[in-house]
Design a protein around this motif. Structure first.
Motif, PDB file in Angstrom:
ATOM      1  N   LEU A   1       0.791  -1.222   0.000  1.00  0.00           N
ATOM      2  CA  LEU A   1       0.000   0.000   0.000  1.00  0.00           C
ATOM      3  C   LEU A   1       0.827   1.278   0.000  1.00  0.00           C
ATOM      4  O   LEU A   1       1.888   1.354   0.617  1.00  0.00           O
ATOM      5  CB  LEU A   1      -0.918   0.022   1.229  1.00  0.00           C
ATOM      6  N   ALA A   2       0.267   2.275  -0.682  1.00  0.00           N
ATOM      7  CA  ALA A   2       0.645   3.677  -0.495  1.00  0.00           C
ATOM      8  C   ALA A   2      -0.636   4.371  -0.059  1.00  0.00           C
ATOM      9  O   ALA A   2      -1.733   4.042  -0.538  1.00  0.00           O
ATOM     10  CB  ALA A   2       1.177   4.289  -1.787  1.00  0.00           C
ATOM     11  N   VAL A   3      -0.506   5.308   0.880  1.00  0.00           N
ATOM     12  CA  VAL A   3      -1.698   5.946   1.434  1.00  0.00           C
ATOM     13  C   VAL A   3      -1.542   7.460   1.441  1.00  0.00           C
ATOM     14  O   VAL A   3      -0.448   7.992   1.601  1.00  0.00           O
ATOM     15  CB  VAL A   3      -1.987   5.445   2.871  1.00  0.00           C
ATOM     16  N   SER A   4      -2.670   8.134   1.273  1.00  0.00           N
ATOM     17  CA  SER A   4      -2.687   9.590   1.302  1.00  0.00           C
ATOM     18  C   SER A   4      -3.893  10.034   2.110  1.00  0.00           C
ATOM     19  O   SER A   4      -4.957   9.407   2.059  1.00  0.00           O
ATOM     20  CB  SER A   4      -2.773  10.151  -0.122  1.00  0.00           C
ATOM     21  N   GLY A   5      -3.721  11.098   2.883  1.00  0.00           N
ATOM     22  CA  GLY A   5      -4.821  11.603   3.692  1.00  0.00           C
ATOM     23  C   GLY A   5      -4.444  12.900   4.347  1.00  0.00           C
ATOM     24  O   GLY A   5      -3.269  13.296   4.370  1.00  0.00           O
TER      25      GLY A   5
END
Length: 231
Positions: free
Chosen positions: A38-42
């Motif tokens: 996973l790569a995550v953005s928030g």
């Protein structure tokens, strides 16, 4: 060589937008437990450290955010097999009292940002990959006192339905999910107005489970009736 649709999540390279949110967080957890990379953005990057995923800070209100986040994620993971868009904002109040800035924010975050992500995804995703956007029940059933929010969700849902047809040749699967009211806490963080009294909604875990199932089961459209109160 032709690739199989992303139905097995183990080692699938997936980017999650809104990964710190009420739905994004449990979706991220379930994808990680299934073995996805996973790569995550928030918005709340501090909350994302526990995911163990590659974190990409971004403000989706900026025009270039979709391009830069997808490029970094693809570079970090060595390509992308899937994208989940779980970011969104809500506002309440009569249409006659809506402020222009509120309307702009609703359309930018709920419509234009996902549009830009999906548009970019079509050029970045591996063949047989997927992009999944989370809309809402109000896309199908607009609600009084939530007119601009309903419109923003209906707009992106229509866009997804059209792009799904265009993407068939490239074998990219475009998924639209429109869950019923869910207890994500979003209503308590409205950008304007106060939420009306709402019946108890589904739990985020229930909705996240159904969304991940849609990825695994090669689905493309998950309307409100497809969600149930059973876990």
């Amino acid at each position: 060589m032709d690739r199989e649709p992303v139905s097995e999540l183990n080692n699938a390279r997936i980017l999650v937008f809104g990964a710190s949110g009420g739905l994004g967080a449990p979706i991220t957890t379930k994808l990680a437990r299934a073995g996805a990379r996973l790569a995550v953005s928030g918005r709340n990057t501090d909350a994302l450290t526990a995911t163990g995923a590659h974190i990409i800070a971004a403000d989706l209100r900026h025009v270039d955010s979709a391009r830069t986040v997808l490029a970094e994620a693809a570079d970090k993971l060595g390509g992308l097999d899937g994208i989940v868009i779980a970011a969104g904002v809500v506002a309440f109040g009569p249409a006659a009292e809506l402020d222009d800035d509120v309307v702009d924010d609703l359309l930018i975050v709920n419509y234009l940002a996902p549009l830009r992500i999906i548009r970019e995804a079509l050029t970045v995703l591996e063949p047989a990959g997927f992009v999944l956007n989370i809309s809402a029940v109000v896309a199908d059933q607009p609600v009084a006192g939530m007119s601009a929010y309903s419109a923003s969700k209906a707009a992106i849902s229509a866009f997804v339905a059209s792009v799904r047809i265009e993407a068939r040749r490239s074998t990219i699967r475009v998924i639209d999910v429109r869950p019923p009211h869910t207890e994500t806490g979003l209503a308590t963080h409205a950008i304007a107005g106060n939420a009306p009294h709402l019946p108890t909604g589904l739990t985020p875990d229930q909705v996240a489970e159904r969304i991940v199932a849609a990825i695994v089961n090669d689905e493309t459209d998950v309307p409100p009736p497809e969600f149930t109160t059973s876990s």
